[in-house]
Scaffold this motif. Structure first.
Motif, mmCIF file in Angstrom:
data_model
loop_
_atom_site.group_PDB
_atom_site.id
_atom_site.type_symbol
_atom_site.label_atom_id
_atom_site.label_comp_id
_atom_site.label_asym_id
_atom_site.label_seq_id
_atom_site.Cartn_x
_atom_site.Cartn_y
_atom_site.Cartn_z
ATOM 1 N N GLU A 120 18.669 48.101 -29.502
ATOM 2 C CA GLU A 120 17.573 48.573 -28.682
ATOM 3 C C GLU A 120 16.702 49.521 -29.494
ATOM 4 O OE1 GLU A 120 18.737 50.217 -24.966
ATOM 5 O OE2 GLU A 120 19.423 48.292 -24.152
ATOM 6 N N MET A 121 15.392 49.318 -29.426
ATOM 7 C CA MET A 121 14.456 50.112 -30.204
ATOM 8 C C MET A 121 14.095 51.416 -29.479
ATOM 9 S SD MET A 121 13.802 48.442 -33.039
ATOM 10 C CE MET A 121 15.585 48.188 -32.968
ATOM 11 N N PRO A 122 13.808 52.461 -30.245
ATOM 12 C CA PRO A 122 13.324 53.698 -29.637
ATOM 13 C C PRO A 122 11.930 53.506 -29.050
ATOM 14 C CG PRO A 122 13.182 53.821 -32.026
ATOM 15 C CD PRO A 122 13.911 52.552 -31.708
ATOM 16 N N PHE A 173 7.563 51.548 -39.945
ATOM 17 C CA PHE A 173 8.788 52.232 -39.562
ATOM 18 C C PHE A 173 9.957 51.542 -40.258
ATOM 19 C CE2 PHE A 173 5.775 52.683 -36.140
ATOM 20 C CZ PHE A 173 5.945 53.978 -35.649
ATOM 21 N N VAL A 174 10.835 52.309 -40.855
ATOM 22 C CA VAL A 174 12.043 51.743 -41.458
ATOM 23 C C VAL A 174 13.198 52.010 -40.496
ATOM 24 C CG1 VAL A 174 13.639 51.761 -43.402
ATOM 25 C CG2 VAL A 174 11.184 52.074 -43.792
ATOM 26 N N TYR A 175 13.762 50.927 -39.968
ATOM 27 C CA TYR A 175 14.851 51.032 -38.991
ATOM 28 C C TYR A 175 16.163 50.649 -39.655
ATOM 29 C CZ TYR A 175 17.482 50.560 -34.642
ATOM 30 O OH TYR A 175 18.407 50.704 -33.650
ATOM 31 N N ALA A 211 12.393 40.207 -33.201
ATOM 32 C CA ALA A 211 12.036 41.441 -32.505
ATOM 33 C C ALA A 211 11.309 41.103 -31.209
ATOM 34 C CB ALA A 211 11.150 42.320 -33.386
ATOM 35 N N ASN A 212 11.736 41.730 -30.114
ATOM 36 C CA ASN A 212 11.120 41.557 -28.802
ATOM 37 C C ASN A 212 10.399 42.821 -28.375
ATOM 38 O OD1 ASN A 212 12.156 38.859 -27.510
ATOM 39 N ND2 ASN A 212 13.955 39.764 -28.494
ATOM 40 N N GLU A 213 9.147 42.684 -27.984
ATOM 41 C CA GLU A 213 8.427 43.810 -27.408
ATOM 42 C C GLU A 213 9.052 44.221 -26.087
ATOM 43 O OE1 GLU A 213 4.279 43.685 -26.713
ATOM 44 O OE2 GLU A 213 3.750 43.277 -28.804
ATOM 45 N N GLY A 226 9.894 44.892 -19.250
ATOM 46 C CA GLY A 226 10.938 44.998 -18.246
ATOM 47 C C GLY A 226 12.198 45.654 -18.759
ATOM 48 N N GLY A 227 12.153 46.219 -19.950
ATOM 49 C CA GLY A 227 13.304 46.874 -20.564
ATOM 50 C C GLY A 227 12.934 47.327 -21.961
ATOM 51 N N PRO A 228 13.862 47.953 -22.680
ATOM 52 C CA PRO A 228 13.550 48.436 -24.034
ATOM 53 C C PRO A 228 13.245 47.285 -24.990
ATOM 54 C CG PRO A 228 15.588 49.423 -23.186
ATOM 55 C CD PRO A 228 15.245 48.295 -22.269
ATOM 56 N N ALA A 229 12.389 47.551 -25.960
ATOM 57 C CA ALA A 229 12.195 46.604 -27.052
ATOM 58 C C ALA A 229 13.497 46.487 -27.827
ATOM 59 C CB ALA A 229 11.076 47.077 -27.971
#
Length: 286
Positions: free
Chosen positions: A44-46, A74-76, A267-269, A272-275
């Motif tokens: 889950e992305m911030p 951004f480096v994740y 990657a999903n934007e 309806g929930g977190p990216a």
């Protein structure tokens, strides 16, 4: 019932309506019988990456990401599940895709503006900008680097020649700064692979959101966020395989990349929930 409670209920209803609309947009009922992939992991992305739109594998389980609104890489870190670095290369925009070619990152805006970022480990500075002779209505969404030093650009909406019987993918040569208006590859709407979709609507057949080469097979993978799926292309432009994605798992797939060993990430934007970033494996079709 106070105004806060009413506001929360309205927001829940709106989100539910959006998710329902996604399902209704598809002319098929997704079920496990047609699932041809396996989810390996999910991150889950911030909040900063709620509009994640492009990804590229760096190294040591780190993925470079961009999001729609800001000119920041951004480096994740997948191991620590957090952002470990930010590099600002430009101001606000509509950033849709990210790739790497000949020692530099390239980011694409939907209006045809390309940004060349030479070194994200040094001090932040403005990127080198290439303004393509391009109309906003074409809408760049995908970017990938070829083995011979070209950048491939996928358009989500109109083709560069405005023809409507195929979806074009185009090549840009950074050495000559020339965009070839003849498609590098055509995804024809009458390809037999599309028959399973049971629709003739080009918007549902293919509107690429990203593309990337599989480093093992060298095949081009094309991602679609409108009617969630992955196309694996032959060199001729025909579809070798089509893999439908469950809209419940891939609500808005906008970014695609591979590790050098062939690990695949989407990657999903936020919708309806977190990216999120999902690692998945394509299964062999029976």
């Amino acid at each position: 019932m106070n105004r806060w409670a009413v506001g929360i209920i309205m927001m829940v209803l709106i989100i539910a309506g959006i998710v329902y609309a996604i399902y209704q947009a598809n002319d098929y009922d997704f079920n496990d019988a047609i699932k041809s992939y396996k989810i390996i992991n999910k991150w889950e992305m911030p909040e900063e990456l709620r509009e994640i739109s492009g990804i590229y594998w760096l190294n040591d389980n780190r993925i470079a990401c961009i999001q729609d609104e800001d000119g920041i890489i951004f480096v994740y870190d997948l191991k620590s599940s957090r952002i470990v670095k930010k590099y600002k290369f430009a101001g606000p925009g509509d950033y849709e895709a990210l790739t790497f070619l000949n020692g530099s990152f390239w980011a694409a805006e939907s209006n045809g503006r390309l940004h060349k970022i030479n070194n994200i480990t040094g001090p932040e500075k403005d990127s080198e900008v290439v303004e393509l002779d391009f109309e906003y209505r074409h809408n760049i969404e995908g970017l990938a680097a070829t083995s011979d030093g070209k950048l491939l650009l996928s358009v989500k909406d109109r083709n560069l020649d405005n023809r409507g019987d195929y979806k074009g993918i185009y090549a840009f040569d950074p050495k000559t700064a020339e965009l070839n208006y003849s498609p590098y590859l055509k995804i024809n709407y009458n390809d037999p692979a599309f028959e399973v979709l049971k629709t003739n609507n080009p918007r549902l057949l293919i509107r690429p959101s990203d593309l990337s080469f599989n480093p093992e097979s060298k095949e081009l993978y094309v991602l679609d966020a409108e009617f969630q799926k992955i196309l694996i292309m032959k060199g001729t432009g025909k579809i070798k395989e089509m893999h439908l994605l469950d809209p419940a798992e891939f609500t808005q797939p906008e970014g695609l990349c591979f590790s050098p060993s062939g690990r695949m990430f989407i990657a999903n934007e936020s919708l309806g929930g977190p990216a999120n970033i999902i690692e998945l494996k394509i299964l062999k079709k029976k």
